[in-house]
Design a protein around this motif. Sequence first.
Motif, PDB file in Angstrom:
ATOM      1  N   SER A  65       2.553  -1.117   4.908  1.00  0.00           N
ATOM      2  CA  SER A  65       1.862  -2.416   4.937  1.00  0.00           C
ATOM      3  C   SER A  65       0.288  -2.413   5.120  1.00  0.00           C
ATOM      4  N   ILE A  66      -0.604  -3.183   5.004  1.00  0.00           N
ATOM      5  CA  ILE A  66      -1.786  -3.308   5.141  1.00  0.00           C
ATOM      6  C   ILE A  66      -2.273  -2.897   6.530  1.00  0.00           C
ATOM      7  N   GLU A  67      -1.348  -3.189   7.553  1.00  0.00           N
ATOM      8  CA  GLU A  67      -1.636  -2.712   8.959  1.00  0.00           C
ATOM      9  C   GLU A  67      -1.482  -1.417   9.055  1.00  0.00           C
ATOM     10  N   TRP A  79       0.680  -1.234  -0.092  1.00  0.00           N
ATOM     11  CA  TRP A  79      -0.063  -0.061   0.213  1.00  0.00           C
ATOM     12  C   TRP A  79       0.895   1.307  -0.009  1.00  0.00           C
ATOM     13  N   ALA A  80       0.101   2.390  -0.085  1.00  0.00           N
ATOM     14  CA  ALA A  80       0.966   3.637  -0.237  1.00  0.00           C
ATOM     15  C   ALA A  80       0.330   4.630   0.424  1.00  0.00           C
ATOM     16  N   SER A  81       0.834   5.666   1.144  1.00  0.00           N
ATOM     17  CA  SER A  81       0.291   6.932   1.556  1.00  0.00           C
ATOM     18  C   SER A  81       0.895   7.926   0.645  1.00  0.00           C
ATOM     19  N   VAL A  82      -0.049   8.179  -0.380  1.00  0.00           N
ATOM     20  CA  VAL A  82       0.354   9.057  -1.562  1.00  0.00           C
ATOM     21  C   VAL A  82       0.856  10.265  -0.983  1.00  0.00           C
ATOM     22  N   LYS A  87      -7.401  13.949   4.344  1.00  0.00           N
ATOM     23  CA  LYS A  87      -6.734  15.103   3.902  1.00  0.00           C
ATOM     24  C   LYS A  87      -5.209  14.898   4.741  1.00  0.00           C
ATOM     25  N   ARG A  88      -5.060  14.207   5.563  1.00  0.00           N
ATOM     26  CA  ARG A  88      -3.593  13.666   6.256  1.00  0.00           C
ATOM     27  C   ARG A  88      -2.983  12.519   5.582  1.00  0.00           C
ATOM     28  N   SER A  89      -3.482  11.646   5.144  1.00  0.00           N
ATOM     29  CA  SER A  89      -2.943  10.554   4.456  1.00  0.00           C
ATOM     30  C   SER A  89      -3.881   9.638   3.466  1.00  0.00           C
ATOM     31  N   PHE A  90      -3.797  10.152   2.190  1.00  0.00           N
ATOM     32  CA  PHE A  90      -4.327   9.212   1.154  1.00  0.00           C
ATOM     33  C   PHE A  90      -3.711   8.039   0.587  1.00  0.00           C
ATOM     34  N   VAL A  91      -4.561   6.969   0.982  1.00  0.00           N
ATOM     35  CA  VAL A  91      -4.057   5.706   0.930  1.00  0.00           C
ATOM     36  C   VAL A  91      -4.781   4.823  -0.380  1.00  0.00           C
ATOM     37  N   LEU A  92      -3.710   4.273  -0.874  1.00  0.00           N
ATOM     38  CA  LEU A  92      -3.960   3.596  -2.217  1.00  0.00           C
ATOM     39  C   LEU A  92      -3.177   2.198  -2.291  1.00  0.00           C
ATOM     40  N   SER A  93      -3.764   1.210  -2.680  1.00  0.00           N
ATOM     41  CA  SER A  93      -3.011  -0.199  -2.892  1.00  0.00           C
ATOM     42  C   SER A  93      -2.218   0.125  -4.094  1.00  0.00           C
ATOM     43  N   THR A  94      -0.893  -0.298  -4.083  1.00  0.00           N
ATOM     44  CA  THR A  94       0.003  -0.263  -5.085  1.00  0.00           C
ATOM     45  C   THR A  94      -0.549  -1.352  -6.485  1.00  0.00           C
ATOM     46  N   SER A  95      -1.391  -2.317  -6.041  1.00  0.00           N
ATOM     47  CA  SER A  95      -1.601  -3.141  -7.155  1.00  0.00           C
ATOM     48  C   SER A  95      -3.343  -3.120  -7.444  1.00  0.00           C
ATOM     49  N   LEU A  96      -4.181  -2.800  -6.403  1.00  0.00           N
ATOM     50  CA  LEU A  96      -5.600  -2.826  -6.899  1.00  0.00           C
ATOM     51  C   LEU A  96      -6.016  -1.639  -7.212  1.00  0.00           C
ATOM     52  N   ASP A  97      -5.484  -0.666  -7.024  1.00  0.00           N
ATOM     53  CA  ASP A  97      -6.051   0.764  -7.288  1.00  0.00           C
ATOM     54  C   ASP A  97      -5.694   1.294  -8.548  1.00  0.00           C
ATOM     55  N   SER A  98      -6.560   2.309  -9.136  1.00  0.00           N
ATOM     56  CA  SER A  98      -5.940   3.116 -10.312  1.00  0.00           C
ATOM     57  C   SER A  98      -5.303   4.240  -9.762  1.00  0.00           C
ATOM     58  N   TRP A  99      -4.193   4.608 -10.402  1.00  0.00           N
ATOM     59  CA  TRP A  99      -3.411   5.920 -10.035  1.00  0.00           C
ATOM     60  C   TRP A  99      -3.379   6.944 -10.973  1.00  0.00           C
ATOM     61  N   LYS A 100      -3.649   8.216 -10.784  1.00  0.00           N
ATOM     62  CA  LYS A 100      -3.617   9.292 -11.443  1.00  0.00           C
ATOM     63  C   LYS A 100      -1.940   9.539 -11.560  1.00  0.00           C
ATOM     64  N   PRO A 101      -1.648  10.382 -12.824  1.00  0.00           N
ATOM     65  CA  PRO A 101      -0.162  10.549 -12.989  1.00  0.00           C
ATOM     66  C   PRO A 101       0.299  11.503 -11.816  1.00  0.00           C
ATOM     67  N   GLU A 102      -0.627  12.323 -11.243  1.00  0.00           N
ATOM     68  CA  GLU A 102      -0.126  13.292  -9.934  1.00  0.00           C
ATOM     69  C   GLU A 102       0.211  12.366  -8.880  1.00  0.00           C
ATOM     70  N   HIS A 103      -0.345  11.173  -8.424  1.00  0.00           N
ATOM     71  CA  HIS A 103      -0.316  10.390  -7.518  1.00  0.00           C
ATOM     72  C   HIS A 103       1.317   9.711  -7.792  1.00  0.00           C
ATOM     73  N   HIS A 116      -3.248   5.009   8.898  1.00  0.00           N
ATOM     74  CA  HIS A 116      -3.207   6.080   7.658  1.00  0.00           C
ATOM     75  C   HIS A 116      -4.739   6.324   7.387  1.00  0.00           C
ATOM     76  N   ARG A 117      -5.458   5.268   7.124  1.00  0.00           N
ATOM     77  CA  ARG A 117      -6.602   5.710   6.733  1.00  0.00           C
ATOM     78  C   ARG A 117      -7.523   6.223   7.812  1.00  0.00           C
ATOM     79  N   SER A 118      -7.275   5.955   9.108  1.00  0.00           N
ATOM     80  CA  SER A 118      -7.856   6.433  10.302  1.00  0.00           C
ATOM     81  C   SER A 118      -7.606   7.936  10.579  1.00  0.00           C
ATOM     82  N   LEU A 119      -6.486   8.163   9.820  1.00  0.00           N
ATOM     83  CA  LEU A 119      -6.264   9.744  10.093  1.00  0.00           C
ATOM     84  C   LEU A 119      -7.093  10.805   9.016  1.00  0.00           C
ATOM     85  N   GLY A 120      -7.605  10.029   8.043  1.00  0.00           N
ATOM     86  CA  GLY A 120      -8.518  10.887   7.187  1.00  0.00           C
ATOM     87  C   GLY A 120      -7.596  11.341   5.820  1.00  0.00           C
TER      88      GLY A 120
END
Length: 152
Positions: A43-45, A33-36, A56-72, A50-54
């Motif tokens: 890690s998943i844990e 996973w990644a905090s963009v 605005k503080r940590s935008f989380v995406l999977s490195t293999s399951l999510d779509s990624w924008k060029p700016e990310h 990070h997701r509990s932070l919201g």
Amino acid sequence: MAVDPVASKFFQKHQAEEANAKCCDSVGSKAEWASVSHGIYISIEAAGVHRSLGVKRSFVLSTSLDSWKPEHLKMMQLGGNQRFHDFMSQHVPKDMPLRQKYLTRAAEWYRENLRAEAEGLEPPAPLKPGTGHLLLEKLCCRACPSPRFCSD
């Protein structure tokens, strides 16, 4: 969901670096996973924290399951676990609890600076020396059963 071939190739390259192969927040855990917002691999844990932070503080995406924008992808390219560790070690004690670390002035400055670099904008004013470890908001008192923030 189809795997994004551009993102897949990007992460194969960047996670081949030793610092990015493991979680930035926990020793030995595999980073999938990644905090963009911080340009770091986690890690998943850690992703749960990070997701509990919201977002605005940590935008989380999977490195293999999510779509990624060029700016990310640009933020991940400019960031990386080593750069984040190097910066934070200058401002925040190593033994600071994970949740608190991302609520410090140093973490906020890092997020803003990384975003500015990725978007070609003016960087934020330098972090005042000796203030990076300070929390952005007062954490809830020990008597409270949850990690919410105090309103007083």
